[in-house]
Design a protein around this motif. Structure first.
Motif, mmCIF file in Angstrom:
data_model
loop_
_atom_site.group_PDB
_atom_site.id
_atom_site.type_symbol
_atom_site.label_atom_id
_atom_site.label_comp_id
_atom_site.label_asym_id
_atom_site.label_seq_id
_atom_site.Cartn_x
_atom_site.Cartn_y
_atom_site.Cartn_z
ATOM 1 N N ILE A 106 0.784 -1.101 0.180
ATOM 2 C CA ILE A 106 -0.077 -0.205 -0.063
ATOM 3 C C ILE A 106 0.773 1.254 -0.057
ATOM 4 O O ILE A 106 0.465 2.271 -0.620
ATOM 5 C CB ILE A 106 -0.866 0.099 1.226
ATOM 6 C CG1 ILE A 106 -1.884 -1.183 1.125
ATOM 7 C CG2 ILE A 106 -1.750 1.185 1.425
ATOM 8 C CD1 ILE A 106 -2.790 -1.235 2.367
ATOM 9 N N SER A 107 1.971 1.146 0.792
ATOM 10 C CA SER A 107 2.986 2.464 0.815
ATOM 11 C C SER A 107 3.332 2.539 -0.675
ATOM 12 O O SER A 107 3.519 4.099 -1.059
ATOM 13 C CB SER A 107 4.001 2.124 1.921
ATOM 14 O OG SER A 107 4.977 3.307 1.958
ATOM 15 N N SER A 108 3.739 1.737 -1.171
ATOM 16 C CA SER A 108 4.583 1.890 -2.700
ATOM 17 C C SER A 108 3.488 2.305 -3.606
ATOM 18 O O SER A 108 3.756 2.859 -4.672
ATOM 19 C CB SER A 108 5.198 0.526 -2.801
ATOM 20 O OG SER A 108 4.273 -0.519 -3.027
ATOM 21 N N SER A 109 2.260 1.897 -3.323
ATOM 22 C CA SER A 109 1.256 2.296 -4.522
ATOM 23 C C SER A 109 0.625 3.387 -4.298
ATOM 24 O O SER A 109 0.437 4.373 -5.085
ATOM 25 C CB SER A 109 0.184 1.000 -4.313
ATOM 26 O OG SER A 109 -0.998 1.494 -5.170
ATOM 27 N N ARG A 110 0.190 3.905 -2.970
ATOM 28 C CA ARG A 110 -0.489 5.171 -2.453
ATOM 29 C C ARG A 110 0.129 5.476 -1.244
ATOM 30 O O ARG A 110 -0.344 5.197 -0.279
ATOM 31 C CB ARG A 110 -2.112 4.955 -2.603
ATOM 32 C CG ARG A 110 -2.739 4.727 -4.105
ATOM 33 C CD ARG A 110 -2.429 5.981 -4.974
ATOM 34 N NE ARG A 110 -3.349 7.021 -4.363
ATOM 35 C CZ ARG A 110 -4.579 7.433 -4.776
ATOM 36 N NH1 ARG A 110 -5.305 6.486 -5.401
ATOM 37 N NH2 ARG A 110 -5.091 8.130 -4.163
ATOM 38 N N ALA A 111 0.823 6.685 -1.349
ATOM 39 C CA ALA A 111 1.663 7.048 -0.058
ATOM 40 C C ALA A 111 0.643 7.717 1.126
ATOM 41 O O ALA A 111 0.675 7.499 2.054
ATOM 42 C CB ALA A 111 2.780 7.801 -0.233
ATOM 43 N N GLU A 112 -0.277 8.248 0.213
ATOM 44 C CA GLU A 112 -1.318 9.150 1.171
ATOM 45 C C GLU A 112 -2.184 8.330 1.803
ATOM 46 O O GLU A 112 -2.515 8.443 2.908
ATOM 47 C CB GLU A 112 -2.086 10.197 0.119
ATOM 48 C CG GLU A 112 -3.005 9.446 -0.814
ATOM 49 C CD GLU A 112 -2.232 9.396 -1.936
ATOM 50 O OE1 GLU A 112 -2.820 9.140 -2.975
ATOM 51 O OE2 GLU A 112 -1.145 9.523 -2.133
ATOM 52 N N VAL A 113 -2.524 6.927 1.050
ATOM 53 C CA VAL A 113 -3.495 6.029 1.874
ATOM 54 C C VAL A 113 -2.753 5.470 3.096
ATOM 55 O O VAL A 113 -3.141 5.276 4.134
ATOM 56 C CB VAL A 113 -3.974 5.035 1.006
ATOM 57 C CG1 VAL A 113 -4.662 3.946 1.708
ATOM 58 C CG2 VAL A 113 -4.825 5.591 -0.318
ATOM 59 N N TYR A 114 -1.408 5.485 2.835
ATOM 60 C CA TYR A 114 -0.482 4.581 3.768
ATOM 61 C C TYR A 114 -0.320 5.314 4.927
ATOM 62 O O TYR A 114 -0.630 5.164 6.247
ATOM 63 C CB TYR A 114 0.687 4.316 3.082
ATOM 64 C CG TYR A 114 1.827 3.692 4.087
ATOM 65 C CD1 TYR A 114 1.847 2.425 4.713
ATOM 66 C CD2 TYR A 114 2.786 4.628 4.616
ATOM 67 C CE1 TYR A 114 2.799 2.188 5.447
ATOM 68 C CE2 TYR A 114 3.739 4.190 5.488
ATOM 69 C CZ TYR A 114 3.712 2.967 6.387
ATOM 70 O OH TYR A 114 4.644 2.486 6.869
ATOM 71 N N ASN A 115 -0.426 6.973 4.747
ATOM 72 C CA ASN A 115 -0.179 7.763 5.778
ATOM 73 C C ASN A 115 -1.746 7.837 6.727
ATOM 74 O O ASN A 115 -1.586 7.977 7.764
ATOM 75 C CB ASN A 115 0.223 9.187 5.441
ATOM 76 C CG ASN A 115 1.296 9.033 4.664
ATOM 77 O OD1 ASN A 115 2.466 8.357 5.060
ATOM 78 N ND2 ASN A 115 1.877 10.160 3.798
ATOM 79 N N THR A 116 -2.698 7.733 5.745
ATOM 80 C CA THR A 116 -3.861 7.854 6.401
ATOM 81 C C THR A 116 -4.195 6.662 7.429
ATOM 82 O O THR A 116 -4.820 6.512 8.476
ATOM 83 C CB THR A 116 -5.047 7.778 5.482
ATOM 84 O OG1 THR A 116 -4.664 8.955 4.574
ATOM 85 C CG2 THR A 116 -6.366 7.869 6.103
#
Length: 619
Positions: A351-361
């Motif tokens: 998830i972090s490599s795909s969408r960083a903003e989702v990972y931070n959320t």
């Protein structure tokens, strides 16, 4: 549903006229005759309104007093039709009837242009009582138009729906007046029941809490210490919030615990409800509370249950990640449901490599609050708050009823579930519940492919291909994490138990045994007697809360949160069917297209591909 509580007794007119979907018959038309009596004047007006509606003739009241009422034809002044009803001995009797409508021969006459909302309410009253559902105004309009060819305005149908509810279940204001006595009778009928009622300085209703005794006893002895809480808006005359607390039994069935009613969903209301819940059910060890991301629920749990584990519903978080893409949603689901730490970290890195903003959320929410592998306490299969949503859906129509009728419907639902499940559990002679047996059967079938090597009396190494898992039968743990979190042997544990020659049923938690399920439903829910049989009269005064009617069309549904749709796929990216691009549709597409040579010849300048059928895709 059997309704036992009602505040306003309504005189029954003819049952043949009480249901709108029954076809008119000659007995219906001849229901008004000389000598027929009615309890009140309004009952006569309802009967005459339905009588003329079936005949497609308009009428008007030419004279109305305390002792006499005269009805004549409205469509034709020369029509000799006349009906007189007089008050005699406390009843209203038809004393004169000249039933000779000459306007029947007038081909230019129209159907009744206006119907009384009370007449429409009486048409649908019996259906609400029999079916236990609240019809929508537009459905009522469509049915009256289909059956009687009469058009009804929306505000008239809405007012008629509210009047029909009042006829069947009583008024909202009077329901608050008898609420203290009703709650005391509920406690007398069901021992160990706990309730609380609170008013403000003006004796106006603020909060109430109800927990039946059978639910309290079953939760303390036979139910896993995991609960789901949720709140829903009431839709009746007095607005408010319905708080519900549910759990699941050993057969994964919804098990209601307590309900509450408050004015608004804020910190004070949730804290008040959770404090009463703690008084009724206590503070169990390893208690897990599952809910959505409402801030007030978080604050209330932290204040009332500081040692409990508060976990979030996976589905509510996933709905707020719709715009991240379907692949991100899939990875988030895998990360939330996995039992193993290494798999969780793997999905999280994806998830972090795909969408960083989702990972931070997800990190800001707290991975331990939504991931199964990160929970310090067992949440079993409670990954969502669907149990609470299921109970809310069961009470969807009841949220329009007065408060006493609402509590009565909740009791009826619990009583029905207890009776059905008690009969089902008694007829089943297996050791495990149906849910546990089905899950264990799949694990046993998978375990037949594994190789087992014994280390000592209780430690076994289970291996399949290049993967191996260490199973401890004494501690009831497995390296996959499933055995200790679900309390049902996983496939690796099943292979180790078979190798050790033990009974696999001994390793299933007691909550999933059939004897525990029978014990949870052995008691009965007793209904409150009708109001004329109550033996107490409470001196505690309760007035209805202040309600300010909202202007405009009343909203039927709820407001959705940010990024939430009707489903996870409801807000997918728009794709053009003409060029395949995104962000526009084929009507706004400006890309040039080539027309097929075989069907339409050589493409010319400015030509566009012809429209195709959306089903067969042919031009």
């Amino acid at each position: 549903m059997r309704v036992k509580f009602g505040s306003i007794p309504v005189a029954h007119v003819d049952d043949a006229l009480a249901v709108v979907h029954d076809d008119p018959s000659p007995t219906d038309i001849d229901a008004i005759a000389v000598g027929k009596t009615f309890l009140e004047k309004k009952d006569f007006l309802i009967a005459i309104g339905k009588w003329h509606m079936q005949r497609q003739v308009e009428y008007t009241v030419s004279r109305s007093s305390k002792s006499r009422l005269t009805v004549i034809c409205k469509q034709n002044e020369t029509c000799p039709f006349k009906l007189v009803v007089s008050s005699k001995g406390g009843l209203w009797m038809v004393t004169k009837l000249e039933d000779n409508h000459t306007c029947w021969l007038d081909l230019t006459r129209n159907a009744p242009r206006k119907l009384s909302s009370r007449v429409i309410a009486d048409l649908f009253r019996k259906r609400i009582l029999d079916e236990g559902s609240i019809l929508k105004p537009r459905a009522m309009i469509a049915e009256i138009l289909r059956e009687y060819d009469i058009e009804v305005e929306y505000n008239v149908a809405l007012r008629a729906r509210n009047l029909a509810i009042e006829m069947v279940y009583g008024s909202h204001d009077q329901s608050f007046t008898v609420l203290p006595a009703y709650l005391e009778m509920l406690k007398r009928s069901n021992p160990d029941t706990v309730y609380d009622l609170e008013t403000d300085g003006d004796d106006r209703f603020m909060y109430t809490f109800v927990a039946l005794g059978v639910c309290r006893v079953a939760f303390s002895t036979c139910i896993r210490p995991v609960i789901a809480i949720d709140g829903n808006h009431l839709k009746g005359k007095t607005k408010g919030i319905l708080f519900v607390t549910v759990t699941k039994d050993g057969n994964e069935q919804c098990f209601p615990l307590a309900i509450g009613v408050g004015p608004i969903e804020n910190d004070a209301a949730w804290t008040w409800f959770m404090e009463r819940f703690k008084r009724a059910f206590g503070d169990r060890d390893d208690l897990v509370i599952v809910s959505d991301q409402h801030v007030s629920i978080k604050n209330a749990v932290k204040a009332v249950y500081p040692t409990a584990v508060h976990r979030l519903c996976y589905y509510h978080i996933a709905k707020n990640l719709i715009r991240a893409g379907r692949h991100v949603i899939s990875m988030f689901k895998s990360a939330a449901f996995t039992y193993r730490e290494e798999k969780f970290l793997k999905y999280l890195s994806m998830i972090s490599s795909s969408r960083a903003e989702v990972y931070n959320t997800l990190l800001s929410i707290g991975v331990h609050r939504w991931a199964r592998s990160q929970s310090p306490s067992r949440r079993y299969s409670f990954m969502t708050s669907n149990a609470a949503e299921c109970f809310n859906a069961r009470l969807l129509w009841a949220r329009r009823l007065p408060i006493c009728s609402l509590i009565e419907v909740v009791g009826d639902v619990i009583e029905k579930w207890f009776n059905e499940r008690r009969a089902k559990t008694v007829s089943r002679d297996h050791i495990l519940t149906e849910f546990a047996y089905t899950k264990l059967y799949k694990q046993v079938e998978m375990s037949r492919q594994y190789g087992v090597r014994c280390h000592n009396a209780h430690l076994y190494k289970v291996q399949k291909n290049d993967k191996s898992f260490l199973v401890d039968l004494y501690m009831r743990t497995c390296e996959c994490g499933e055995f200790q979190l679900d309390q049902i042997p996983c496939s690796h544990a099943a292979a180790a138990i078979r190798s050790a020659g033990h009974d696999i049923y001994d390793y299933v938690d007691l909550y999933f045994k059939q004897v525990t399920l029978c014990l949870a439903y052995h008691d009965r829910v007793r209904s409150v007697p009708s109001q004329d049989e109550w033996t107490i009269s409470s001196s505690f005064k309760v007035c209805p809360p202040k309600s300010v009617p909202q202007a405009g069309h009343p909203k039927e549904g709820r407001y959705r949160s940010a990024g939430e749709g009707s489903s996870m796929r409801s807000r997918r990216q728009q794709v053009c069917l003409r060029c395949g691009g995104t962000g526009h549709n084929r009507k706004k597409c400006t890309a040039p297209q080539q027309i097929e040579h075989e069907e339409w010849g050589a493409p010319g300048e400015g030509q566009r591909r012809p429209k195709r059928c959306s089903i067969c895709r042919q031009p």
